[in-house]
Write a protein that holds these residues in place. Structure first.
Motif, PDB file in Angstrom:
ATOM      1  N   VAL A 259       1.005  -1.191   0.130  1.00  0.00           N
ATOM      2  CA  VAL A 259      -0.045   0.123  -0.064  1.00  0.00           C
ATOM      3  C   VAL A 259       0.864   1.214   0.065  1.00  0.00           C
ATOM      4  O   VAL A 259       0.873   2.206  -0.852  1.00  0.00           O
ATOM      5  CB  VAL A 259      -0.990  -0.008   1.221  1.00  0.00           C
ATOM      6  N   HIS A 260       1.988   1.392   1.021  1.00  0.00           N
ATOM      7  CA  HIS A 260       2.827   2.376   0.895  1.00  0.00           C
ATOM      8  C   HIS A 260       4.118   1.842   1.536  1.00  0.00           C
ATOM      9  O   HIS A 260       4.209   0.857   1.900  1.00  0.00           O
ATOM     10  CB  HIS A 260       2.415   3.439   2.242  1.00  0.00           C
ATOM     11  N   VAL A 261       5.153   2.365   0.764  1.00  0.00           N
ATOM     12  CA  VAL A 261       6.531   2.122   1.110  1.00  0.00           C
ATOM     13  C   VAL A 261       7.364   3.362   0.975  1.00  0.00           C
ATOM     14  O   VAL A 261       7.305   4.165  -0.137  1.00  0.00           O
ATOM     15  CB  VAL A 261       7.081   0.803   0.324  1.00  0.00           C
ATOM     16  N   ASN A 262       8.329   3.443   1.754  1.00  0.00           N
ATOM     17  CA  ASN A 262       9.392   4.494   1.951  1.00  0.00           C
ATOM     18  C   ASN A 262      10.310   4.139   0.807  1.00  0.00           C
ATOM     19  O   ASN A 262      10.751   3.202   0.565  1.00  0.00           O
ATOM     20  CB  ASN A 262       9.890   4.748   3.089  1.00  0.00           C
ATOM     21  N   ALA A 263      10.720   5.204   0.007  1.00  0.00           N
ATOM     22  CA  ALA A 263      11.617   5.003  -1.208  1.00  0.00           C
ATOM     23  C   ALA A 263      12.939   5.961  -0.853  1.00  0.00           C
ATOM     24  O   ALA A 263      13.491   6.247  -2.045  1.00  0.00           O
ATOM     25  CB  ALA A 263      10.974   5.170  -2.467  1.00  0.00           C
ATOM     26  N   THR A 264      13.104   6.398   0.060  1.00  0.00           N
ATOM     27  CA  THR A 264      14.066   7.398   0.242  1.00  0.00           C
ATOM     28  C   THR A 264      15.614   6.685   0.385  1.00  0.00           C
ATOM     29  O   THR A 264      15.741   5.814   0.983  1.00  0.00           O
ATOM     30  CB  THR A 264      13.986   8.119   1.616  1.00  0.00           C
ATOM     31  N   GLU A 265      16.439   7.201  -0.477  1.00  0.00           N
ATOM     32  CA  GLU A 265      17.731   6.539  -0.311  1.00  0.00           C
ATOM     33  C   GLU A 265      18.352   7.059   0.645  1.00  0.00           C
ATOM     34  O   GLU A 265      18.403   8.247   1.243  1.00  0.00           O
ATOM     35  CB  GLU A 265      18.600   7.174  -1.408  1.00  0.00           C
ATOM     36  N   PRO A 266      19.024   6.221   1.573  1.00  0.00           N
ATOM     37  CA  PRO A 266      19.690   6.599   2.906  1.00  0.00           C
ATOM     38  C   PRO A 266      20.910   7.379   2.540  1.00  0.00           C
ATOM     39  O   PRO A 266      21.383   7.678   1.400  1.00  0.00           O
ATOM     40  CB  PRO A 266      20.501   5.005   3.077  1.00  0.00           C
ATOM     41  N   GLY A 267      21.143   8.390   3.586  1.00  0.00           N
ATOM     42  CA  GLY A 267      21.951   9.542   3.576  1.00  0.00           C
ATOM     43  C   GLY A 267      21.389  10.709   2.773  1.00  0.00           C
ATOM     44  O   GLY A 267      22.103  11.728   2.442  1.00  0.00           O
ATOM     45  N   THR A 268      20.097  10.755   1.989  1.00  0.00           N
ATOM     46  CA  THR A 268      19.668  11.973   1.472  1.00  0.00           C
ATOM     47  C   THR A 268      18.523  12.689   2.551  1.00  0.00           C
ATOM     48  O   THR A 268      18.340  11.925   3.342  1.00  0.00           O
ATOM     49  CB  THR A 268      19.325  11.514   0.148  1.00  0.00           C
ATOM     50  N   ASN A 269      18.245  13.756   1.986  1.00  0.00           N
ATOM     51  CA  ASN A 269      17.337  14.461   2.656  1.00  0.00           C
ATOM     52  C   ASN A 269      16.062  14.618   1.794  1.00  0.00           C
ATOM     53  O   ASN A 269      14.944  15.364   2.079  1.00  0.00           O
ATOM     54  CB  ASN A 269      17.656  15.931   3.084  1.00  0.00           C
ATOM     55  N   ASN A 270      16.035  13.870   0.748  1.00  0.00           N
ATOM     56  CA  ASN A 270      14.658  13.818  -0.161  1.00  0.00           C
ATOM     57  C   ASN A 270      13.854  12.691   0.546  1.00  0.00           C
ATOM     58  O   ASN A 270      14.252  11.638  -0.149  1.00  0.00           O
ATOM     59  CB  ASN A 270      15.185  13.708  -1.660  1.00  0.00           C
ATOM     60  N   PHE A 271      12.984  12.881   1.057  1.00  0.00           N
ATOM     61  CA  PHE A 271      11.967  12.008   1.728  1.00  0.00           C
ATOM     62  C   PHE A 271      10.806  11.637   0.579  1.00  0.00           C
ATOM     63  O   PHE A 271      10.162  12.566   0.130  1.00  0.00           O
ATOM     64  CB  PHE A 271      11.290  12.243   2.908  1.00  0.00           C
ATOM     65  N   TYR A 272      10.722  10.223  -0.004  1.00  0.00           N
ATOM     66  CA  TYR A 272       9.658  10.139  -0.959  1.00  0.00           C
ATOM     67  C   TYR A 272       9.247   8.693  -0.837  1.00  0.00           C
ATOM     68  O   TYR A 272       9.805   7.765  -0.128  1.00  0.00           O
ATOM     69  CB  TYR A 272       9.873  10.228  -2.372  1.00  0.00           C
ATOM     70  N   PHE A 273       7.676   8.359  -1.080  1.00  0.00           N
ATOM     71  CA  PHE A 273       7.081   7.302  -0.783  1.00  0.00           C
ATOM     72  C   PHE A 273       6.390   6.966  -1.812  1.00  0.00           C
ATOM     73  O   PHE A 273       5.991   7.779  -2.813  1.00  0.00           O
ATOM     74  CB  PHE A 273       6.097   7.518   0.313  1.00  0.00           C
ATOM     75  N   TYR A 274       6.336   5.696  -2.151  1.00  0.00           N
ATOM     76  CA  TYR A 274       5.285   4.938  -3.278  1.00  0.00           C
ATOM     77  C   TYR A 274       3.937   4.763  -2.600  1.00  0.00           C
ATOM     78  O   TYR A 274       3.766   3.858  -1.640  1.00  0.00           O
ATOM     79  CB  TYR A 274       5.903   3.846  -3.878  1.00  0.00           C
TER      80      TYR A 274
END
Length: 151
Positions: free
Chosen positions: A130-145
């Motif tokens: 349903v939802h999953v975090n797709a933020t690359e570790p070490g980045t500040n760009n938080f995104y989710f699918y």
């Protein structure tokens, strides 16, 4: 000879926390069994270019009552792995399960859960993400699918 088979394309979206944007995309979903585990493979297509851009693989380890979701760049390479999330359950049910996560707790209701999955049927084998975090570790760009909220 052309292949007459075509997979159903669903519509999902990527939520970008930093800009508070929802970016729509198409995806396909495939279920399969690998040994005693149940695997759901999502192919996420680039929103404007249409090529297969990301793969989300959800593996249900039924014997361990555990679900692991991996997000990877479809282009491959040594940095292809973006993120992995895991959740467990005590008793299988048709209700979605997972966890909210720190970003969701700080960001409020508009932010999807860090991981939320649900079973496809009351056989409690295959699952949908349903939802999953797709933020690359070490980045500040938080995104989710956000995928199977309604499908």
């Amino acid at each position: 000879m052309t292949n007459a088979y075509s997979q159903t394309k669903y519509t999902g979206y990527q939520y970008v926390l930093n800009s508070d944007d929802y970016i729509s995309f198409k995806y396909t979903r495939e279920y399969k069994t690998v040994g005693e585990n149940y695997v759901t493979i999502y192919k996420i297509y680039h929103p404007t270019k249409g090529h297969h851009a990301f793969t989300i693989t959800a593996t249900h380890y039924k014997a361990d009552k555990k679900v692991k979701v991996d997000v990877e760049d479809a282009g491959g390479g040594i940095f292809a792995h973006i993120n992995s999330e895991e959740t467990t359950y005590d008793t299988a049910s048709m209700e979605p399960f997972g966890f909210r996560g720190a970003v969701g707790a700080l960001g409020g209701n508009r932010v999807p859960n860090q991981l939320m999955v649900k079973f496809v049927s009351n056989k409690y084998e295959n699952i949908k993400v349903v939802h999953v975090n797709a933020t690359e570790p070490g980045t500040n760009n938080f995104y989710f699918y956000v995928l199977d909220e309604k499908n």
